[in-house]
Design a protein around this motif. Structure first.
Motif, PDB file in Angstrom:
ATOM      1  N   GLY A  48       0.815  -1.218   0.000  1.00 12.98           N
ATOM      2  CA  GLY A  48       0.000   0.000   0.000  1.00 12.98           C
ATOM      3  C   GLY A  48       0.842   1.259   0.000  1.00 12.98           C
ATOM      4  N   LYS A  49       2.139   1.133   0.256  1.00 13.66           N
ATOM      5  CA  LYS A  49       2.985   2.329   0.262  1.00 13.66           C
ATOM      6  C   LYS A  49       3.641   2.490  -1.113  1.00 13.66           C
ATOM      7  CE  LYS A  49       2.609   3.125   4.744  1.00 13.66           C
ATOM      8  NZ  LYS A  49       3.342   2.288   5.677  1.00 13.66           N
ATOM      9  N   GLY A  50       3.445   3.649  -1.701  1.00  4.90           N
ATOM     10  CA  GLY A  50       4.207   3.959  -2.907  1.00  4.90           C
ATOM     11  C   GLY A  50       3.537   3.635  -4.225  1.00  4.90           C
ATOM     12  N   ARG A  51       2.198   3.453  -4.215  1.00  2.00           N
ATOM     13  CA  ARG A  51       1.531   3.280  -5.515  1.00  2.00           C
ATOM     14  C   ARG A  51       1.571   4.616  -6.230  1.00  2.00           C
ATOM     15  NH1 ARG A  51      -3.907   3.290  -6.633  1.00  2.00           N
ATOM     16  NH2 ARG A  51      -4.298   3.355  -4.402  1.00  2.00           N
ATOM     17  N   GLY A  52       2.141   4.609  -7.442  1.00  2.00           N
ATOM     18  CA  GLY A  52       2.322   5.859  -8.190  1.00  2.00           C
ATOM     19  C   GLY A  52       3.539   6.645  -7.719  1.00  2.00           C
ATOM     20  N   ALA A  53       4.302   6.087  -6.820  1.00  2.17           N
ATOM     21  CA  ALA A  53       5.477   6.780  -6.271  1.00  2.17           C
ATOM     22  C   ALA A  53       6.585   5.752  -6.024  1.00  2.17           C
ATOM     23  CB  ALA A  53       5.108   7.489  -4.973  1.00  2.17           C
ATOM     24  N   PRO A  54       7.254   5.317  -7.100  1.00  2.00           N
ATOM     25  CA  PRO A  54       8.262   4.257  -6.952  1.00  2.00           C
ATOM     26  C   PRO A  54       9.345   4.573  -5.918  1.00  2.00           C
ATOM     27  CG  PRO A  54       7.818   4.688  -9.282  1.00  2.00           C
ATOM     28  CD  PRO A  54       7.082   5.742  -8.500  1.00  2.00           C
ATOM     29  N   ALA A  55       9.712   5.843  -5.802  1.00  2.00           N
ATOM     30  CA  ALA A  55      10.769   6.187  -4.836  1.00  2.00           C
ATOM     31  C   ALA A  55      10.299   5.910  -3.409  1.00  2.00           C
ATOM     32  CB  ALA A  55      11.164   7.653  -4.991  1.00  2.00           C
ATOM     33  N   TYR A  56       9.014   6.148  -3.161  1.00  2.00           N
ATOM     34  CA  TYR A  56       8.480   5.896  -1.810  1.00  2.00           C
ATOM     35  C   TYR A  56       8.389   4.389  -1.562  1.00  2.00           C
ATOM     36  CZ  TYR A  56       5.332   6.387   2.248  1.00  2.00           C
ATOM     37  OH  TYR A  56       4.759   6.329   3.497  1.00  2.00           O
ATOM     38  N   ALA A  57       7.977   3.637  -2.589  1.00  2.00           N
ATOM     39  CA  ALA A  57       7.921   2.173  -2.440  1.00  2.00           C
ATOM     40  C   ALA A  57       9.323   1.631  -2.134  1.00  2.00           C
ATOM     41  CB  ALA A  57       7.360   1.542  -3.718  1.00  2.00           C
ATOM     42  N   ALA A  58      10.324   2.149  -2.841  1.00  2.00           N
ATOM     43  CA  ALA A  58      11.701   1.660  -2.646  1.00  2.00           C
ATOM     44  C   ALA A  58      12.248   2.047  -1.272  1.00  2.00           C
ATOM     45  CB  ALA A  58      12.598   2.210  -3.751  1.00  2.00           C
ATOM     46  N   TRP A  59      11.935   3.249  -0.830  1.00  2.00           N
ATOM     47  CA  TRP A  59      12.409   3.735   0.484  1.00  2.00           C
ATOM     48  C   TRP A  59      11.775   2.907   1.607  1.00  2.00           C
ATOM     49  CZ3 TRP A  59      16.271   6.376   2.306  1.00  2.00           C
ATOM     50  CH2 TRP A  59      16.188   7.166   3.451  1.00  2.00           C
ATOM     51  N   THR A  60      10.490   2.606   1.444  1.00  2.00           N
ATOM     52  CA  THR A  60       9.787   1.780   2.430  1.00  2.00           C
ATOM     53  C   THR A  60      10.385   0.376   2.455  1.00  2.00           C
ATOM     54  OG1 THR A  60       7.757   3.037   2.018  1.00  2.00           O
ATOM     55  CG2 THR A  60       7.511   0.913   3.120  1.00  2.00           C
ATOM     56  N   ARG A  61      10.663  -0.162   1.270  1.00  2.00           N
ATOM     57  CA  ARG A  61      11.239  -1.508   1.191  1.00  2.00           C
ATOM     58  C   ARG A  61      12.627  -1.543   1.822  1.00  2.00           C
ATOM     59  NH1 ARG A  61      10.868  -6.289  -1.755  1.00  2.00           N
ATOM     60  NH2 ARG A  61      12.459  -7.642  -0.877  1.00  2.00           N
ATOM     61  N   LEU A  62      13.392  -0.470   1.602  1.00  2.00           N
ATOM     62  CA  LEU A  62      14.724  -0.428   2.212  1.00  2.00           C
ATOM     63  C   LEU A  62      14.592  -0.485   3.736  1.00  2.00           C
ATOM     64  CD1 LEU A  62      17.777  -0.102   2.053  1.00  2.00           C
ATOM     65  CD2 LEU A  62      17.460   2.372   1.778  1.00  2.00           C
ATOM     66  N   SER A  63      13.628   0.233   4.264  1.00  2.00           N
ATOM     67  CA  SER A  63      13.438   0.198   5.718  1.00  2.00           C
ATOM     68  C   SER A  63      13.046  -1.214   6.171  1.00  2.00           C
ATOM     69  CB  SER A  63      12.361   1.210   6.142  1.00  2.00           C
ATOM     70  OG  SER A  63      12.507   1.523   7.509  1.00  2.00           O
ATOM     71  N   ALA A  64      12.137  -1.837   5.413  1.00  2.00           N
ATOM     72  CA  ALA A  64      11.719  -3.210   5.771  1.00  2.00           C
ATOM     73  C   ALA A  64      12.922  -4.152   5.761  1.00  2.00           C
ATOM     74  CB  ALA A  64      10.653  -3.700   4.799  1.00  2.00           C
ATOM     75  N   ASP A  65      13.831  -3.951   4.798  1.00  2.00           N
ATOM     76  CA  ASP A  65      15.022  -4.798   4.730  1.00  2.00           C
ATOM     77  C   ASP A  65      15.948  -4.560   5.930  1.00  2.00           C
ATOM     78  OD1 ASP A  65      14.099  -5.814   2.360  1.00  2.00           O
ATOM     79  OD2 ASP A  65      15.433  -4.635   1.077  1.00  2.00           O
ATOM     80  N   LEU A  66      15.981  -3.310   6.398  1.00  2.00           N
ATOM     81  CA  LEU A  66      16.877  -2.972   7.514  1.00  2.00           C
ATOM     82  C   LEU A  66      16.306  -3.373   8.874  1.00  2.00           C
ATOM     83  CD1 LEU A  66      17.904   0.611   6.291  1.00  2.00           C
ATOM     84  CD2 LEU A  66      19.432  -1.376   6.446  1.00  2.00           C
ATOM     85  N   TRP A  67      14.974  -3.546   8.944  1.00  2.00           N
ATOM     86  CA  TRP A  67      14.323  -3.718  10.244  1.00  2.00           C
ATOM     87  C   TRP A  67      14.845  -4.890  11.087  1.00  2.00           C
ATOM     88  CZ3 TRP A  67      12.721  -1.344  14.072  1.00  2.00           C
ATOM     89  CH2 TRP A  67      11.975  -0.180  13.976  1.00  2.00           C
ATOM     90  N   PRO A  68      14.976  -6.094  10.529  1.00  2.00           N
ATOM     91  CA  PRO A  68      15.378  -7.207  11.421  1.00  2.00           C
ATOM     92  C   PRO A  68      16.700  -6.924  12.138  1.00  2.00           C
ATOM     93  CG  PRO A  68      14.542  -8.042   9.350  1.00  2.00           C
ATOM     94  CD  PRO A  68      14.661  -6.552   9.179  1.00  2.00           C
ATOM     95  N   GLU A  69      17.669  -6.443  11.407  1.00  2.00           N
ATOM     96  CA  GLU A  69      18.974  -6.157  12.032  1.00  2.00           C
ATOM     97  C   GLU A  69      18.864  -4.988  13.008  1.00  2.00           C
ATOM     98  OE1 GLU A  69      22.365  -3.897  12.845  1.00  2.00           O
ATOM     99  OE2 GLU A  69      20.988  -3.205  11.294  1.00  2.00           O
ATOM    100  N   PHE A  70      18.084  -3.971  12.628  1.00  2.00           N
ATOM    101  CA  PHE A  70      17.976  -2.798  13.500  1.00  2.00           C
ATOM    102  C   PHE A  70      17.274  -3.160  14.813  1.00  2.00           C
ATOM    103  CE2 PHE A  70      15.961   1.385  14.612  1.00  2.00           C
ATOM    104  CZ  PHE A  70      17.132   1.988  15.022  1.00  2.00           C
TER     105      PHE A  70
END
Ligand SMILES: Cc1cc2nc3c(=O)[nH]c(=O)nc-3n(C[C@H](O)[C@H](O)[C@H](O)COP(=O)(O)OP(=O)(O)OC[C@H]3O[C@@H](n4cnc5c(N)ncnc54)[C@H](O)[C@@H]3O)c2cc1C
Length: 372
Positions: free
Chosen positions: A52-74
């Motif tokens: 649901g994050k970033g439809r029509g806004a690829p940069a927002y989708a990518a930024w959200t995904r980067l955070s999701a990727d960082l979450w377990p380690e963080f």
């Protein structure tokens, strides 16, 4: 002149950024108005939500995904360094569709997301059987869902506490009860005047004051027209664990209580609960999980989201005072990992991260410019 970076705002955004700045070796002072202020960080649902994050806004989708990727380690590093387990889990989440019309609309949105550059962050439509295998207690009218394996959740109060503790351990000076009112140049630095008459001078400022951003940004030539969007949340007494995958409106906490509701209301600065919205929340919750009919409700609250006109974050630099930055978003739980790990260190170098170019505030000036 002090060499410190002053962060205005001690909510999830300010504290995540403060941690990132401290990690990069910066002296940091956080000014936080505190308990009298509107604070989304202590009233949210705790979803680390990707779909649901970033439809029509690829940069927002990518930024959200980067955070999701960082979450377990963080999350793990917060536990290891502070002893606070923020109850982070990334089991994948559902947005349940009630009826065929709902499923049809959702399918179109998911397809649009999948087709855009960068793709849909793994979001797919799944049928009722797929959902029922993972969440057996769904209601009869749930016909399908969108599913994203990147979705997760955590305890947002413990996250805020862990960010504060980790910041303190790294020497960040937290100044509660300080309301920043004026930002102005001072010699080679920047001065922040507070309501109580105190003054702070720093080499750089990060404005992360939630709903206070609009006014502070105006003073430094930035147009960040955030507005309050109210949300109301209901919490039940502890239930046996039945929901291991959050939905977009319901999650079960580590101790078993169930949180539900995700209203988005244009109600000004009025963080109050209302019977009509709470009734709608209950109705929807029962459609998703009829077993909640017998659950005791123990509390409900309202809090104010910090919403930009297009719902996307703003990370920007003042055109008049180049060492003054702003950071704001409406998903400060989801983005806390990327704020701490990427945004904070970048701001410490005096940079907006390159992948955040699309989040400059100038995008809000376009309609005004067209009108002239
Ligand atoms: C009902 C609801 C549900 C939500 N659910 C989710 C969710 O599931 N997942 C998700 O990712 N996000 C969710 N959010 C959004 C999330 O809570 C916010 O994005 C996040 O808390 C924003 O943090 P913040 O630090 O920008 O703002 P805030 O938490 O509002 O903090 C701002 C801070 O700035 C301080 N301040 C303000 N003005 C000044 C000033 N002039 N001087 C000094 N200090 C000042 C205040 O004291 C406050 O501490 C939800 C929000 C709501 C309301």
């Amino acid at each position: 002149m002090t060499h410190a970076t002053i962060v205005i705002g001690g909510g999830l955004v300010g504290m995540a950024v403060a941690n990132g700045l401290a990690d990069a070796g910066h002296e940091v002072v956080v000014l936080d108005e505190g308990d009298d202020a509107f604070r989304a960080s202590i009233g949210n649902a705790g979803l680390a939500w990707v779909q649901g994050k970033g439809r029509g806004a690829p940069a927002y989708a990518a930024w959200t995904r980067l955070s999701a990727d960082l979450w377990p380690e963080f999350a793990e590093s917060l536990r290891a360094e502070t002893g606070i387990d923020i109850e982070f889990s990334k089991p994948g989440g559902f947005d349940l569709c009630i009826g065929d019309a709902d499923a049809e609309i959702r399918s179109r949105k998911v397809e649009a997301l999948q087709r855009q550059p960068g793709g849909g962050n793994g979001v797919v439509m799944v049928d009722r059987n797929f959902v029922k295998e993972r969440v057996p207690d769904i209601g009869e009218r749930v016909v399908a869902a969108s599913w994203c394996p990147e979705d997760g959740y955590l305890n947002p109060l413990l996250l805020l506490r862990a960010l504060h503790r980790r910041a303190a351990d790294r020497g960040v000076s937290y100044r509660p009860g300080v309301r920043a009112e004026r930002i102005a140049p001072a010699g080679g630095g920047i001065r922040v005047d507070a309501r109580d008459g105190t003054t702070f001078v720093g080499a750089a400022i990060v404005i992360a004051a939630g709903l206070g951003n609009a006014e502070l940004c105006r003073q430094v030539g930035l147009n960040v027209p955030v507005r309050p969007v109210r949300g109301q949340i209901v919490v039940t007494a502890r239930q046996p664990i039945f929901l291991r995958h959050p939905t977009s409106t319901i999650r079960q906490t580590a101790v078993g209580s169930v949180m539900f509701g995700n209203s988005e209301e244009e109600a000004g600065f009025e963080p109050v609960t209302t019977g009509g919205i709470l009734a709608r929340h209950a109705e929807r919750a029962l459609l998703e999980f009829p077993r909640l009919a017998d659950a005791a409700v123990v509390r409900a609250w309202a809090a104010l989201r910090i919403m930009t006109p297009d719902g996307r974050p703003v990370y920007d630099r003042s055109p008049t005072l180049p060492n003054v930055f702003v950071a704001t978003c409406h998903s400060g739980v989801t983005l806390a990992a990327v704020h701490a790990r990427v945004l904070g260190p970048a701001l410490g170098r005096g940079e907006i991260p390159p992948q955040c170019a699309a989040f400059a505030s100038a995008r809000f000036d376009v309609p005004a410019a067209l009108g002239t």
